[in-house]
Design an enzyme around this catalytic site. Sequence first.
Site, PDB file in Angstrom:
ATOM      1  N   LYS A  52       0.196  -1.034   0.241  1.00  0.00           N
ATOM      2  CA  LYS A  52      -0.085   0.095   0.461  1.00  0.00           C
ATOM      3  C   LYS A  52       1.036   1.162  -0.070  1.00  0.00           C
ATOM      4  O   LYS A  52       0.811   2.301  -0.231  1.00  0.00           O
ATOM      5  CB  LYS A  52      -0.756   0.074   0.799  1.00  0.00           C
ATOM      6  N   GLN A  96      -4.858  -1.437   9.154  1.00  0.00           N
ATOM      7  CA  GLN A  96      -4.660  -3.579   8.150  1.00  0.00           C
ATOM      8  C   GLN A  96      -5.470  -4.229   9.572  1.00  0.00           C
ATOM      9  O   GLN A  96      -5.635  -4.379  10.407  1.00  0.00           O
ATOM     10  CB  GLN A  96      -3.734  -3.678   8.442  1.00  0.00           C
ATOM     11  N   ASP A 119     -11.561   2.294   3.016  1.00  0.00           N
ATOM     12  CA  ASP A 119     -11.440   0.652   3.026  1.00  0.00           C
ATOM     13  C   ASP A 119     -12.988   0.700   2.769  1.00  0.00           C
ATOM     14  O   ASP A 119     -13.219  -0.481   2.289  1.00  0.00           O
ATOM     15  CB  ASP A 119     -11.029   0.124   4.141  1.00  0.00           C
TER      16      ASP A 119
END
Length: 290
Positions: A52, A96, A119
Amino acid sequence: MQIIDGKATAKAIKAEIAQEVTQMVQQGFRRPHLAAVLVGHDGGSETYVAYKIKDCEEVGFTSSLVRYEDNVTEEALLKKISELNADNGLDGFIVQLPLPDHISEQKIIEAIDPSKDVDGFHPVNVGKTVIGLPSFVSATPYGIVELIKRYNIETSGKNCVIVGRSNIVGRPLSILMSQKAINATVTVAHSRTKNLKEVCRNADILIPALGSPEFINEDMVKEGAVVIDVGTTRVKSDETKSGFRLKGDVNYEKVAPKCSFITPVPGGVGPMTRVSLLLNTLKAARLSQK
Ligand code: GUN
């Protein structure tokens, strides 16, 4: 049979994003800024977060990594999320997953400001997606829909079978595939589905997302089907530098000859998932700097 090249498609989208970032900067806006919060040292999570950060660099975004050891308290993590929510120099952030057992993932997800939830995991974004309002859509479903569009795959009236009902892939994907822009007739199959083989054989578009390597064999696929393999299970391998390689949910060698289109693993859905996070961050940056 045509291979759907997710890697090449993602590369093209990255070039489009980089061009837009250059324009934004020329117009006096700041670069889109994504932060990633990583708890602990899980091998998979370390790899995904490193990707990322690398992806951000490639398209000219600013990125930040916030690290904690896996004994961090839920309270400390919630406090950091409040700070990130209030940070005007930050457009979006992700925490995460998975998190250690003593931390409630749902509580963490719900603490993120929906306008920074790139997200697309917050219930507000999920709910907006369901009723067709502008929202952040989670990266894998977003990437799959983008691939289908860019390959001009016919979806209207087609039977789409998604195998797996996870909150971040199967379920949101089922919503997108049934929306008016796509118009597929969607079945969500799962571990309790009866006659799974017959259900899958009925699919014009088959999307396995169950995380079970090579689960889908040629006897589960209709001649001429489109197969989009979401599986990316890390399995030990002596043949790679990392000691791991990715395996899809589809037995590619056996299934590919029957398909009209198929995604490989790696190089199919995975790169599209990565680029979708960038697209969401770009969108957040446009909205926050309007
Ligand atoms: N763990 C596995 N996939 C994801 C993802 O897309 N986002 C986050 N935050 N964690 C993950």
